[in-house]
Design a protein around this motif. Structure first.
Motif: not given
Length: 93
Positions: A2-8
């Motif tokens: 999927a699209q590039t995720p953000s750091i949680e």
């Protein structure tokens, strides 16, 4: 993927910074695939990528769940975040 995720979240352990992009509870299976060793290792030696698969999803639909960056290979958490993002970018491009 999927699209590039953000750091949680980032957790520092004894050996690794565990840079989490997605909640592990969102997946029914999590793996450390062999194919990810080369792109991860080209950014930080001995880094690992964990991917997750959602129940009922397509067999090929694995998403990056987290990146493990060795504590001794970076200076601090900020550098671990930066290197993890570079690894994710490399894999998802």
């Amino acid at each position: 993927m999927a699209q590039t995720p953000s750091i949680e979240e980032v957790d520092e352990g004894d050996d690794y910074y565990h840079v989490r992009y997605r909640d592990p509870d969102d997946f029914d299976a999590i793996r450390t695939p062999d194919w990810a060793e080369k792109p991860a290792g080209s950014v930080v030696e001995d880094a690992e990528v964990r991917t997750g698969h959602q129940e009922g999803g397509d067999d090929d639909d694995w998403e990056i769940q987290s990146v493990l960056v060795p504590v001794g290979k970076v200076d601090d958490e900020d550098e671990a975040r930066e290197k993890a993002d570079q690894i994710v970018e490399k894999i998802e491009s």
